[in-house]
Write a protein that holds these residues in place. Structure first.
Motif, mmCIF file in Angstrom:
data_model
loop_
_atom_site.group_PDB
_atom_site.id
_atom_site.type_symbol
_atom_site.label_atom_id
_atom_site.label_comp_id
_atom_site.label_asym_id
_atom_site.label_seq_id
_atom_site.Cartn_x
_atom_site.Cartn_y
_atom_site.Cartn_z
ATOM 1 N N GLY A 363 3.694 -27.272 -64.261
ATOM 2 C CA GLY A 363 2.620 -27.895 -65.030
ATOM 3 C C GLY A 363 1.270 -27.251 -64.786
ATOM 4 N N ASP A 364 0.961 -26.962 -63.514
ATOM 5 C CA ASP A 364 -0.331 -26.337 -63.198
ATOM 6 C C ASP A 364 -0.419 -24.931 -63.771
ATOM 7 O OD1 ASP A 364 -2.225 -27.937 -61.427
ATOM 8 O OD2 ASP A 364 -0.316 -28.324 -60.460
ATOM 9 N N THR A 365 0.705 -24.218 -63.798
ATOM 10 C CA THR A 365 0.693 -22.873 -64.353
ATOM 11 C C THR A 365 0.334 -22.900 -65.831
ATOM 12 O OG1 THR A 365 2.372 -22.175 -62.752
ATOM 13 C CG2 THR A 365 2.062 -20.782 -64.678
ATOM 14 N N GLU A 366 0.863 -23.877 -66.560
ATOM 15 C CA GLU A 366 0.532 -23.999 -67.981
ATOM 16 C C GLU A 366 -0.934 -24.389 -68.171
ATOM 17 O OE1 GLU A 366 2.463 -23.065 -70.441
ATOM 18 O OE2 GLU A 366 3.969 -22.514 -68.948
ATOM 19 N N ILE A 367 -1.433 -25.272 -67.307
ATOM 20 C CA ILE A 367 -2.854 -25.643 -67.381
ATOM 21 C C ILE A 367 -3.731 -24.425 -67.116
ATOM 22 C CG2 ILE A 367 -4.668 -27.024 -66.285
ATOM 23 C CD1 ILE A 367 -2.523 -29.167 -65.757
ATOM 24 N N ALA A 368 -3.326 -23.601 -66.129
ATOM 25 C CA ALA A 368 -4.091 -22.390 -65.816
ATOM 26 C C ALA A 368 -4.196 -21.495 -67.035
ATOM 27 C CB ALA A 368 -3.421 -21.638 -64.662
ATOM 28 N N LEU A 369 -3.092 -21.337 -67.771
ATOM 29 C CA LEU A 369 -3.129 -20.494 -68.974
ATOM 30 C C LEU A 369 -4.108 -21.057 -69.994
ATOM 31 C CD1 LEU A 369 -2.054 -18.073 -70.538
ATOM 32 C CD2 LEU A 369 -0.201 -19.540 -71.397
ATOM 33 N N ASP A 370 -4.170 -22.380 -70.129
ATOM 34 C CA ASP A 370 -5.137 -22.992 -71.057
ATOM 35 C C ASP A 370 -6.564 -22.598 -70.691
ATOM 36 O OD1 ASP A 370 -3.113 -24.219 -72.462
ATOM 37 O OD2 ASP A 370 -3.298 -26.150 -71.415
ATOM 38 N N PHE A 371 -6.877 -22.643 -69.400
ATOM 39 C CA PHE A 371 -8.222 -22.272 -68.965
ATOM 40 C C PHE A 371 -8.492 -20.785 -69.236
ATOM 41 C CE2 PHE A 371 -8.150 -26.164 -66.332
ATOM 42 C CZ PHE A 371 -9.409 -26.654 -66.626
ATOM 43 N N PHE A 372 -7.532 -19.935 -68.918
ATOM 44 C CA PHE A 372 -7.734 -18.506 -69.122
ATOM 45 C C PHE A 372 -7.885 -18.176 -70.607
ATOM 46 C CE2 PHE A 372 -5.032 -17.901 -65.055
ATOM 47 C CZ PHE A 372 -6.153 -18.107 -64.271
ATOM 48 N N GLU A 373 -7.108 -18.845 -71.454
ATOM 49 C CA GLU A 373 -7.210 -18.575 -72.890
ATOM 50 C C GLU A 373 -8.536 -19.088 -73.451
ATOM 51 O OE1 GLU A 373 -3.601 -20.270 -74.420
ATOM 52 O OE2 GLU A 373 -2.539 -18.343 -74.302
ATOM 53 N N LYS A 374 -9.003 -20.217 -72.945
ATOM 54 C CA LYS A 374 -10.319 -20.704 -73.378
ATOM 55 C C LYS A 374 -11.409 -19.717 -72.949
ATOM 56 C CE LYS A 374 -13.600 -24.533 -72.973
ATOM 57 N NZ LYS A 374 -13.963 -24.504 -74.397
ATOM 58 N N ALA A 375 -11.296 -19.203 -71.732
ATOM 59 C CA ALA A 375 -12.257 -18.201 -71.267
ATOM 60 C C ALA A 375 -12.193 -16.942 -72.121
ATOM 61 C CB ALA A 375 -11.975 -17.856 -69.805
ATOM 62 N N TYR A 376 -10.985 -16.583 -72.552
ATOM 63 C CA TYR A 376 -10.816 -15.390 -73.399
ATOM 64 C C TYR A 376 -11.485 -15.600 -74.748
ATOM 65 C CZ TYR A 376 -8.485 -11.524 -75.811
ATOM 66 O OH TYR A 376 -8.218 -10.387 -76.529
ATOM 67 N N ARG A 377 -11.369 -16.810 -75.295
ATOM 68 C CA ARG A 377 -12.045 -17.103 -76.566
ATOM 69 C C ARG A 377 -13.557 -17.054 -76.409
ATOM 70 N NH1 ARG A 377 -7.815 -20.931 -76.779
ATOM 71 N NH2 ARG A 377 -9.197 -22.624 -76.106
ATOM 72 N N GLU A 378 -14.039 -17.483 -75.240
ATOM 73 C CA GLU A 378 -15.481 -17.446 -74.979
ATOM 74 C C GLU A 378 -15.975 -16.014 -74.826
ATOM 75 O OE1 GLU A 378 -17.771 -19.966 -74.536
ATOM 76 O OE2 GLU A 378 -16.341 -21.508 -75.132
ATOM 77 N N ASP A 379 -15.183 -15.176 -74.149
ATOM 78 C CA ASP A 379 -15.614 -13.801 -73.876
ATOM 79 C C ASP A 379 -14.393 -12.887 -73.827
ATOM 80 O OD1 ASP A 379 -16.785 -11.464 -73.113
ATOM 81 O OD2 ASP A 379 -17.727 -12.236 -71.295
ATOM 82 N N PRO A 380 -13.953 -12.372 -74.979
ATOM 83 C CA PRO A 380 -12.730 -11.557 -75.022
ATOM 84 C C PRO A 380 -12.874 -10.193 -74.359
ATOM 85 C CG PRO A 380 -13.800 -11.587 -77.167
ATOM 86 C CD PRO A 380 -14.527 -12.581 -76.311
ATOM 87 N N ASN A 381 -14.091 -9.813 -73.973
ATOM 88 C CA ASN A 381 -14.304 -8.509 -73.338
ATOM 89 C C ASN A 381 -14.593 -8.619 -71.842
ATOM 90 O OD1 ASN A 381 -13.987 -7.022 -75.748
ATOM 91 N ND2 ASN A 381 -16.086 -7.539 -76.347
ATOM 92 N N SER A 382 -14.399 -9.808 -71.283
ATOM 93 C CA SER A 382 -14.632 -9.996 -69.851
ATOM 94 C C SER A 382 -13.470 -9.411 -69.060
ATOM 95 C CB SER A 382 -14.785 -11.487 -69.532
ATOM 96 O OG SER A 382 -14.661 -11.719 -68.150
ATOM 97 N N SER A 383 -13.760 -8.458 -68.178
ATOM 98 C CA SER A 383 -12.691 -7.868 -67.376
ATOM 99 C C SER A 383 -12.072 -8.903 -66.442
ATOM 100 C CB SER A 383 -13.216 -6.673 -66.574
ATOM 101 O OG SER A 383 -14.229 -7.074 -65.663
ATOM 102 N N ALA A 384 -12.877 -9.865 -65.970
ATOM 103 C CA ALA A 384 -12.339 -10.911 -65.098
ATOM 104 C C ALA A 384 -11.294 -11.738 -65.824
ATOM 105 C CB ALA A 384 -13.468 -11.806 -64.593
ATOM 106 N N VAL A 385 -11.587 -12.111 -67.078
ATOM 107 C CA VAL A 385 -10.644 -12.912 -67.865
ATOM 108 C C VAL A 385 -9.394 -12.097 -68.181
ATOM 109 C CG1 VAL A 385 -10.307 -14.124 -70.041
ATOM 110 C CG2 VAL A 385 -12.496 -14.298 -68.846
ATOM 111 N N LEU A 386 -9.585 -10.846 -68.582
ATOM 112 C CA LEU A 386 -8.451 -9.990 -68.914
ATOM 113 C C LEU A 386 -7.521 -9.808 -67.725
ATOM 114 C CD1 LEU A 386 -10.464 -7.358 -70.959
ATOM 115 C CD2 LEU A 386 -8.733 -8.907 -71.889
ATOM 116 N N ASN A 387 -8.086 -9.668 -66.537
ATOM 117 C CA ASN A 387 -7.264 -9.507 -65.343
ATOM 118 C C ASN A 387 -6.502 -10.776 -65.001
ATOM 119 O OD1 ASN A 387 -7.474 -6.775 -64.056
ATOM 120 N ND2 ASN A 387 -9.645 -7.187 -64.303
ATOM 121 N N GLU A 388 -7.119 -11.941 -65.224
ATOM 122 C CA GLU A 388 -6.411 -13.193 -64.944
ATOM 123 C C GLU A 388 -5.243 -13.380 -65.912
ATOM 124 O OE1 GLU A 388 -6.710 -14.934 -62.338
ATOM 125 O OE2 GLU A 388 -8.452 -13.813 -61.644
ATOM 126 N N LEU A 389 -5.449 -13.023 -67.169
ATOM 127 C CA LEU A 389 -4.359 -13.133 -68.126
ATOM 128 C C LEU A 389 -3.240 -12.150 -67.789
ATOM 129 C CD1 LEU A 389 -6.440 -13.588 -71.383
ATOM 130 C CD2 LEU A 389 -4.748 -15.202 -70.498
#
Length: 593
Positions: A363-389
């Protein structure tokens, strides 16, 4: 209506505190109390001489009230000068400096005591003053700035505990006193009137010069060298902003305090340490503090034999960098839960996603993906977000034994992250990891060598390099990389996997006792990790511990009823004889031979 039994008036308050009183009490409580009382009498005498009065003594602190801000400032300079002179005649470890904070404002007076926010502000200002130093509010500064030869250094605005609005803080020094703390502050302080806004985005960390202690001539440059190595290593973590050495190394005197230094440098976290040498050994005490609240986040002692000074510097520096990276990350994850969802910035979304990811439940893993995808929508060029995904999909691919669709997503995000920041070690490591899972360890080595070159403290890259060498058939060459990952990240959340790989390496070199011991350590961290128990069973069988192997096999069968040899044959060793070697060890336990 009850009769009012208090009055209001405008007053200037000095809050005065003994520095290190508790430490001195631990050394000699009677001497400490006598020293405090002697200095308290000096404070009372100076305050009385300049028209003030002391009130509200509590423990090792004193408060004083004045009608005139300029007289309060003169009294503070007077008693601090007298205390400095008195301390000079005392033994070094029994000196008791005092610091003070001055604020001017409206107070409530009741039965000789003063109350109100402006009294509390003075108490908070005192906490920001240097040892033997004086911090004043902007309100007091406006009253005294043109009526004294004192020098003032603006530290900017601070949010003080239990005070609703920010307070601008200045350090006051006698004109031309040339004290070291004042010189440091003048060098980097902001001009008066220029507000220091809290920076958005990832936090900044500053590494102060480590203090060398012990009288040895080489301790000083060793201490600086380790601090420099940490700065260099932290700068390669990419997600942290690291204050340049040219700024942070101005603060060799810790008397200014963590919050003052952090505010001056614009750093949320401060790393400090002390290095001592005793014959053929050195001891490094280092700590990480949060400047926003003055709290200690982490501290640790490192004891090492002084054999090769340069290798020693690299070893300690790399180890501390890896620990600091994770400790700051942990602190930032906790911090994000204090911020409402609607106001989370991209980097905060990443921190919260990591928190859930680290719980390692479905369950937490799926929640984590939600946060990372929201961050990606906010900033699709963030290297930090890309690395987390990239990491998220790599982890799922590992659980699914190399799911090709997930590996393609890892590659997609990692390559985009490299376009954003070619000097980030993480995407190189992710590309190496997917080459491992695709059965291309030679290609993996190239990516992992680049990752380790960029960031020698990257434990994941070190562990992955060990796995690549294992797959290439170089078990002996893999062992140092797994041991290096253990040293760099001794409390890593995924340490069970690194230990499992190390157990494989020891199995291939037929060091069965080491393989059993390491597999046990992996299972202590993750009892359900099939590979570690599989290896332990094989090593027990090969070392002649048949009964123990049989007991472990019973546990294995219960935990993994659907296990088949194909699960081990899937591991992409270049020489498939390696797979059969491991299966043969396990078969020895199954057959009871």
């Amino acid at each position: 209506m009850a009769e009012r039994n208090y009055t209001r008036q405008l007053a200037t308050i000095i809050s005065i505190d003994a520095v290190g009183f508790s430490r001195l009490m631990g050394i000699d409580d009677e001497l400490a109390v006598a020293a405090f009382e002697e200095r308290r009498d000096i404070i009372a005498d100076s305050c009385g001489a300049f028209g003030g009065r002391t009130f509200g003594d509590a423990g090792d602190s004193v408060m004083a009230e004045f009608g005139s801000p300029i007289e309060a400032l003169r009294a503070a300079f007077d008693f601090q000068g007298r205390i400095v002179t008195l301390n000079a005649s005392a033994a070094q470890d029994m000196r008791m400096p005092f610091r003070a904070g001055i604020n001017t404002g409206d107070v409530i007076v009741r039965e000789g005591r003063l109350y109100g926010d402006d009294v509390n502000i003075a108490a908070r200002l005192q906490e920001l003053a240097p040892h033997d130093g004086l911090a004043i509010s902007e309100t007091t500064w406006h009253h005294v700035k043109d009526k004294t030869t004192a020098e003032f250094t603006d530290l900017g605005e601070f949010m003080l505990k239990n005070i609703a609005l920010p307070v601008r803080v200045l350090i006051a020094g006698r004109g031309g006193n040339g004290s070291a703390p004042m010189a440091q502050l003048v060098a980097i302080s902001s001009p008066l009137g220029q507000q220091k806004l809290a920076p958005k985005g990832p936090p900044a960390i500053a590494v102060l010069p480590f203090a060398g202690d012990g009288g040895e001539h080489d301790v000083g440059y060793m201490a600086d060298g380790i601090a420099e190595d940490i700065i260099y290593g932290l700068s390669n973590t990419r997600w942290l902003s690291v204050i340049a050495k040219s700024s942070s190394f101005q603060f060799r005197d810790d008397s200014l305090g963590t919050r003052v230094i952090g505010n001056a440098l614009g750093a949320r976290y401060i790393v400090s340490g002390t290095l001592t040498r005793n014959g053929g050994q050195i001891r490094l005490n280092t700590s990480l503090a949060d400047t926003s609240n003055g709290r200690l986040v982490w501290s640790q002692r490192f004891d090492r034999d002084l054999v090769d000074i340069f290798n020693l510097r690299d070893q300690i520096g790399s180890e501390i960098v890896s620990i600091l990276d994770k400790e700051v990350d942990r602190a930032e994850q906790a911090r994000t839960f204090q911020v409402p969802w609607e106001s989370l910035e991209t980097w905060q979304l990443v921190r919260r996603g990591r928190w859930h990811m680290n719980r390692r439940t479905r369950g937490d893993t799926e929640i984590a993906l939600d946060f990372f995808e929201k961050a990606y929508r906010e900033d699709p060029n963030s290297s930090a977000v890309l690395n987390e995904l990239a990491w998220w999909y790599f982890w799922r691919a590992w659980l699914r034994f190399g799911d090709s669709d997930d590996l393609e997503k890892v590659e997609q995000y990692a390559r985009k992250a490299l376009l954003m920041d070619s000097l980030d070690a993480r995407p190189h490591a992710h590309l190496g990891a997917i080459d491992i899972m695709r059965g291309e360890p030679r290609a993996a080595v190239e990516h992992l060598e680049e990752a380790i070159h960029i960031n020698p403290s990257f434990a994941f890259a070190s562990s992955a390099m060990g796995s690549a060498r294992l797959l290439l058939g170089d078990a002996a060459g893999a062992i140092p990389f797994f041991l290096g990952a253990e040293r760099l990240s001794p409390f890593d959340l995924y340490r069970f996997h690194n230990l499992g790989e190390l157990a494989v390496a020891y199995s291939f070199v037929e060091d069965w006792q080491a393989a059993i011991a390491i597999a046990d350590r992996s299972l202590n961290l993750s009892p359900g990790y099939f590979y570690a128990r599989f290896l332990k069973i094989g090593a027990l069988a090969r070392s002649g511990r048949t009964e123990e192997a049989r007991r472990e096999l019973a546990i294995f069968t219960t935990r993994h009823p659907d296990f088949s040899d194909q699960r081990v044959r899937w591991i992409p060793f270049v020489d498939k004889a390696a797979n059969e070697f491991l299966i043969g060890n396990f078969d020895a336990a199954r057959s009871g031979k």
